[in-house]
Design a protein around this motif. Structure first.
Motif, PDB file in Angstrom:
ATOM      1  N   PHE A  58       0.825  -1.208   0.000  1.00  0.00           N
ATOM      2  CA  PHE A  58       0.000   0.000   0.000  1.00  0.00           C
ATOM      3  C   PHE A  58       0.860   1.259   0.000  1.00  0.00           C
ATOM      4  CE2 PHE A  58      -2.305   3.204   2.639  1.00  0.00           C
ATOM      5  CZ  PHE A  58      -3.217   3.590   1.673  1.00  0.00           C
ATOM      6  N   LEU A  59       1.807   1.339   0.912  1.00  0.00           N
ATOM      7  CA  LEU A  59       2.641   2.541   0.984  1.00  0.00           C
ATOM      8  C   LEU A  59       3.532   2.677  -0.241  1.00  0.00           C
ATOM      9  CD1 LEU A  59       3.553   2.686   4.768  1.00  0.00           C
ATOM     10  CD2 LEU A  59       1.719   3.842   3.557  1.00  0.00           C
ATOM     11  N   ASP A  60       4.012   1.562  -0.783  1.00  0.00           N
ATOM     12  CA  ASP A  60       4.800   1.609  -2.016  1.00  0.00           C
ATOM     13  C   ASP A  60       3.956   2.162  -3.169  1.00  0.00           C
ATOM     14  OD1 ASP A  60       7.003   0.592  -0.720  1.00  0.00           O
ATOM     15  OD2 ASP A  60       6.783  -1.440  -1.537  1.00  0.00           O
ATOM     16  N   ALA A  61       2.710   1.682  -3.277  1.00  0.00           N
ATOM     17  CA  ALA A  61       1.820   2.164  -4.335  1.00  0.00           C
ATOM     18  C   ALA A  61       1.539   3.657  -4.146  1.00  0.00           C
ATOM     19  CB  ALA A  61       0.513   1.370  -4.330  1.00  0.00           C
ATOM     20  N   THR A 117      -1.001  10.524  -0.871  1.00  0.00           N
ATOM     21  CA  THR A 117      -2.055   9.690  -1.450  1.00  0.00           C
ATOM     22  C   THR A 117      -2.634   8.740  -0.399  1.00  0.00           C
ATOM     23  OG1 THR A 117      -1.027   9.828  -3.620  1.00  0.00           O
ATOM     24  CG2 THR A 117      -2.582   8.045  -3.285  1.00  0.00           C
ATOM     25  N   ALA A 118      -1.810   8.217   0.483  1.00  0.00           N
ATOM     26  CA  ALA A 118      -2.294   7.337   1.555  1.00  0.00           C
ATOM     27  C   ALA A 118      -3.218   8.106   2.488  1.00  0.00           C
ATOM     28  CB  ALA A 118      -1.120   6.748   2.334  1.00  0.00           C
ATOM     29  N   ARG A 119      -2.817   9.313   2.872  1.00  0.00           N
ATOM     30  CA  ARG A 119      -3.668  10.129   3.755  1.00  0.00           C
ATOM     31  C   ARG A 119      -5.004  10.444   3.083  1.00  0.00           C
ATOM     32  NH1 ARG A 119       1.170  12.835   4.434  1.00  0.00           N
ATOM     33  NH2 ARG A 119       0.401  14.570   3.166  1.00  0.00           N
ATOM     34  N   ASP A 120      -4.954  10.827   1.797  1.00  0.00           N
ATOM     35  CA  ASP A 120      -6.188  11.142   1.071  1.00  0.00           C
ATOM     36  C   ASP A 120      -7.097   9.924   0.971  1.00  0.00           C
ATOM     37  OD1 ASP A 120      -5.310  13.761   0.653  1.00  0.00           O
ATOM     38  OD2 ASP A 120      -4.488  13.309  -1.336  1.00  0.00           O
TER      39      ASP A 120
END
Length: 135
Positions: A58-61, A117-120
């Protein structure tokens, strides 16, 4: 990878479909699909418990999508839809995001320094769960 209609159906089954999300999917699908296809896939395997994992799929993406956005090739809504596409098509990614969402619902803090992007994405899904609960 996945069609627009299949993604909308998957989001509905997962309880992630709202009017705003559906509008974003319709507006951003083509760009989001290209972005999702550009995200390098990790080798299949078991995901590690959160404290032992350095980044995870997930974080890599999200880092990859952030880089696309920094180059001007991706808007925030497109990145979120790309993550929906990836989540619907990648079991490991789906599991990692579900783990993070459980942390949010449980009131536990997320790790610091998450990619934008993860936060959003997590803000969008957390909003959906709040709406479903408060409903």
């Amino acid at each position: 990878m996945i069609s627009k209609d299949a993604l909308i159906a998957w989001l509905d089954i997962q309880g992630l479909l709202t009017a705003d999300v559906e509008l974003d999917v319709h507006d951003c699908f083509d760009a989001a699909l290209r972005a999702a296809q550009a995200v390098p896939r990790r080798a299949p395997g078991r995901s590690l418990p959160w404290p032992l994992r350095r980044g995870g799929a997930f974080l890599d993406a999200c880092r990859h999508l952030d880089a696309l956005g920094a180059r001007g090739g991706l808007e925030t809504a497109e990145a979120v839809v790309a993550l929906h596409i990836l989540r619907a098509t990648d079991k490991t990614l789906h599991q990692e995001i579900s783990r993070l969402e459980r942390r949010l619902r449980g009131g536990r803090p997320l790790p610091g320094a998450l990619p934008a992007t993860a936060r959003d994405y997590l803000a969008t899904t957390a909003e959906n769960f709040t709406t479903l609960v408060a409903g």
